[in-house]
Design a protein around this motif. Structure first.
Motif, mmCIF file in Angstrom:
data_model
loop_
_atom_site.group_PDB
_atom_site.id
_atom_site.type_symbol
_atom_site.label_atom_id
_atom_site.label_comp_id
_atom_site.label_asym_id
_atom_site.label_seq_id
_atom_site.Cartn_x
_atom_site.Cartn_y
_atom_site.Cartn_z
ATOM 1 N N VAL A 137 -13.090 0.115 -10.328
ATOM 2 C CA VAL A 137 -12.279 -1.014 -9.860
ATOM 3 C C VAL A 137 -13.147 -2.249 -9.671
ATOM 4 O O VAL A 137 -12.776 -3.367 -10.056
ATOM 5 N N PHE A 148 -6.086 5.489 -5.737
ATOM 6 C CA PHE A 148 -6.078 6.106 -7.065
ATOM 7 C C PHE A 148 -7.061 7.268 -7.195
ATOM 8 O O PHE A 148 -7.091 7.906 -8.250
ATOM 9 N N THR A 170 0.826 -1.214 0.000
ATOM 10 C CA THR A 170 0.000 0.000 0.000
ATOM 11 C C THR A 170 0.856 1.259 0.000
ATOM 12 O O THR A 170 0.551 2.236 -0.688
ATOM 13 N N ALA A 191 2.191 1.812 -3.456
ATOM 14 C CA ALA A 191 1.149 2.335 -4.339
ATOM 15 C C ALA A 191 0.884 3.821 -4.074
ATOM 16 O O ALA A 191 0.705 4.609 -5.016
ATOM 17 N N ALA A 202 -7.676 0.131 -3.325
ATOM 18 C CA ALA A 202 -7.292 0.598 -4.663
ATOM 19 C C ALA A 202 -8.071 1.854 -5.060
ATOM 20 O O ALA A 202 -7.504 2.788 -5.645
ATOM 21 N N LEU A 227 -9.288 -5.146 -0.991
ATOM 22 C CA LEU A 227 -8.434 -4.740 -2.105
ATOM 23 C C LEU A 227 -9.116 -3.699 -2.980
ATOM 24 O O LEU A 227 -8.472 -2.732 -3.423
ATOM 25 N N GLU A 228 -10.412 -3.864 -3.242
ATOM 26 C CA GLU A 228 -11.130 -2.905 -4.077
ATOM 27 C C GLU A 228 -11.194 -1.530 -3.419
ATOM 28 O O GLU A 228 -10.949 -0.502 -4.076
#
Length: 393
Positions: A292, A231, A127, A130, A227, A223-224
């Motif tokens: 996503v 982003f 994470t 990212a 993410a 995870l979704e």
């Protein structure tokens, strides 16, 4: 009897009365414009301050550091609490697989435990990588456009635009709209930061769900959401920077096609486009999560169809179909054999009852001899054999 009303504004005094009434009307209009202008200026100043703070937070205050000691200590505590939960999920998966006689469930239990341990160990590091990559991408997007997020947003939110300074009503309306939009954007940025920290702490619990089929969706949802939150900042920067580039012809200072338009109309168009971009930026986390989630479902569907269309899967499916067909044929043959034996036993019992004349059935007698051996006994006595009757006549 009606009372006569006296009008003092008669004769030479009429000019003075008109002058006094015009002065009173001008004073009232001036006071009204002064009050509305002051309110409009106050709204615009408040919107400018909130917008500056929100854009500064977007540029400098939103980087998140997941390597601090207090955060890792909290993650370690949550991981210790999650260990019994992981064991319980593993036991439930094993029991369910044994009851269903499904060997694949045992394999999924072992793989799920491995995913839980590996995911909890790598969640913070991945994470953080990212987040750093997204921050670098945001800077690259702004540098490629030759501007920054604050400068690109300032192209639309000109707080000293003529349309705002000359119309107090529009100043109040647009000032209120910009204040609400920038407050929501600032709140979204702060929510993103707090939510990412909270999700990083709860990562061991989310990955522990991989050990059981009923809670495997926890990992995918985690995870979704992570993410989408990571982003969403990139989406906000792209909305402002590339939106400013796409609508660069709208502003009067950079436009050649709008040179014939009045400055007030061009400034009003700038404000409307800026409010539209601000609305999209506020909903950026939700839009990113929807994208996503949709892309993840599409990828899963493509992978399932590709695996189902593979030669190994087709061979296994055909072998399974043949095995099921052979098992069904064997079961049907065995069932028909049992039914035939039961029918023969029933017929023998019926024949025994008929021979006994309805009396109580005695011991089972041997069956009658074959028809070929009793053919001679079945003939009548008056019919002699053919060789004996010819000599007597």
């Amino acid at each position: 009897m009606p009372v006569l009303a006296l009008d003092p504004c008669v004769g030479p005094i009429t000019f003075l009365c008109d002058l006094a009434s015009n002065a009173a009307g001008s004073a009232a209009a001036g006071a009204s414009d002064y009050v509305l202008g002051g309110l409009g200026a106050a709204f615009i100043d408040a919107a400018a301050q909130i917008g500056t703070g929100a854009l500064t937070a977007l540029d400098a205050l939103t980087p998140i550091d997941l390597s601090v000691s207090w955060l890792r200590d909290n993650v370690a505590v949550i991981a210790t609490i999650t260990l019994p939960v992981l064991v319980a999920f593993f036991v439930l998966q094993v029991i369910t697989s044994v009851l269903r006689r499904e060997p694949g469930g045992l394999a999924r239990a072992v793989v799920g435990v491995g995913k839980a341990i590996l995911g909890a160990a790598l969640a913070l590091g991945v994470t953080q990588v990212a987040l750093t990559a997204v921050d670098e991408l945001c800077e690259y997007v702004a540098a490629s456009a030759g501007t920054s997020v604050a400068a690109s947003a300032g192209r639309f939110f000109d707080f000293a635009a003529p349309v705002l300074t000359t119309s107090p009503g529009l100043a109040i309306l647009f000032g209120l709209a910009m204040m609400i939009g920038f407050l929501l954007l600032w709140g979204v940025l702060l929510f993103r930061k707090a939510a990412l920290i909270l999700l990083a702490v709860l990562a061991p619990i989310a990955f522990a769900g991989s050990a059981w089929d009923q809670t495997r969706v926890w990992t995918r949802r985690w995870l979704e959401i992570v993410a989408a939150l990571v982003f969403s900042k990139l989406v906000i920067v792209v909305v402002f920077v590339l939106g400013a580039s796409a609508f660069s012809g709208v502003g009067p200072s950079t436009s050649t096609s709008n040179a014939s338009e009045p400055p007030g109309i061009a400034g009003l168009s700038d404000l409307l486009v800026g409010l539209l971009l601000l609305s999209i930026a506020v909903f950026a986390p939700w839009l990113t999560w929807r994208f996503v989630h949709w892309s993840g479902m599409e990828a899963a569907a493509v992978m399932n169809s590709a695996v189902a269309a593979g030669p190994i899967t087709r061979g296994a499916r055909s072998a399974g179909a043949q095995t099921r067909g052979l098992a069904q044929h064997a079961a049907t043959t065995m069932l028909l054999g049992h039914v035939g034996a039961a029918g023969a036993a029933g017929k023998a019992a019926s024949a025994g009852k008929a021979a006994g004349g309805g009396a109580t059935p005695g011991p089972v007698r041997p069956s009658a001899p074959p028809a070929a051996t009793t053919a001679g006994a079945a003939r009548p006595a008056s019919a002699p054999p053919r060789g004996l009757g010819g000599g007597g006549s």
